[in-house]
Design an enzyme around this catalytic site. Sequence first.
Site, PDB file in Angstrom:
ATOM      1  N   LYS A 155     -25.135 -23.340   3.726  1.00 53.52           N
ATOM      2  CA  LYS A 155     -26.156 -22.475   3.769  1.00 53.52           C
ATOM      3  C   LYS A 155     -26.795 -22.694   2.512  1.00 53.52           C
ATOM      4  CE  LYS A 155     -29.697 -19.533   4.967  1.00 53.52           C
ATOM      5  NZ  LYS A 155     -30.785 -20.126   6.172  1.00 53.52           N
TER       6      LYS A 155
ATOM      7  N   ASP B  80     -16.172 -18.597  11.546  1.00 55.86           N
ATOM      8  CA  ASP B  80     -15.496 -17.257  12.424  1.00 55.86           C
ATOM      9  C   ASP B  80     -16.555 -16.902  12.988  1.00 55.86           C
ATOM     10  OD1 ASP B  80     -14.192 -15.272  13.256  1.00 55.86           O
ATOM     11  OD2 ASP B  80     -13.821 -14.067  11.144  1.00 55.86           O
TER      12      ASP B  80
ATOM     13  N   ASP C 131     -17.391 -17.890  17.713  1.00 59.78           N
ATOM     14  CA  ASP C 131     -17.216 -17.401  18.775  1.00 59.78           C
ATOM     15  C   ASP C 131     -18.691 -17.080  19.180  1.00 59.78           C
ATOM     16  OD1 ASP C 131     -15.823 -16.089  18.231  1.00 59.78           O
ATOM     17  OD2 ASP C 131     -16.501 -13.700  17.360  1.00 59.78           O
TER      18      ASP C 131
END
Length: 365
Positions: free
Chosen positions: A192, A248, A252
Amino acid sequence: MSDYRIAVLGGDGIGPEVTAEAVHVLRAVMERFGHTLAQREALVGQAAIAAEGASISEATLALCRASDAVLFGAVGTLDAPPPPGQAKPVSAILRLRKSLDLFANLRPVRTLPALADASPLRPDRLAGVNLVIVRELTGGIYFGQPSAITERPDGASAVDTMAYTEAEIARALHAAFALARSRRGGLTSVDKANVLQCSRLWRRVADRIAGEYPDVTLRHLLVDACAMELLRRPAAFDVIVTENLFGDILTDEASMLVGSLGMLPSASLGARQTAHGVFGLYEPIHGSAPDIAGRGVANPLAAILSAALLLRHSLSLPAAAEAVERAVEAVLQRGYRTADIASAGAAVISTAEMGALVAQEVAAG
């Protein structure tokens, strides 16, 4: 014939159930290929807090260090979070990663034709998906300090700290570049950098290291754009590397490509070598799911596929790893499903039944 030692930490919730099936399959592999497996079990998470007063004891850490690899289940319960200063189940896995210096988490994502109907995405989007997400595992916001909630008369405030050193970033990137070199030569670094200083440093280090891997094509992608591309063009990715928090979340999301969190394995690796391979910790990426614990409905395939990664990386048994992966595919191809990957009207089998079928397929060769 070789002897191998693994530490088995089932943990909480469905962790012990799925880990037991992974061990079942490992034993079938060892018998088929003529090896001996010595396993030692220990408590982690809430089970360890209740019995030993800590989410992971020094004795359990020593057991892990003395093993060739660690097979881990999951930690956590439905109970309310403990008061500040008291042991938290999740601290077990965080402490394992940090104290064993397991800095690179590999999460392979490969779609299987047999599970095309388990994903919410259209089948044409899923064709040819075969990627690996490399998540930096011991730095970032999960470990940065300060991290606290402060109560004040005018209202509470909270702070979490994202922090990275150049060395922490570099070793994760080296692992990802090396992996991309061994695959199709494409590496996507996710950050980012338009907002975060940690991401700007991450991008700078990635550009520098890229010069050491001229056979790997590096591209940068902002994390929000990556989240969209994972659903729009997932087959375009080869290897993705990113920091702890983003990894993380993205993994998912990537589980929806294969249909369920119950299908994604992981390998957490460091630099330490044992007599057989690189030391690592292997776990399904799903949580402890305490709401379904003890019902025999959990999907053990992520744990079983994690055991395949253990065979490949820590025991240096690629043929055995492939035997497990082929067995999983064969069982799915024959139509067997646990509840999380079953389509409407499909016959659903239990955790133990799925483990037994994979073990039988391994044994049959």
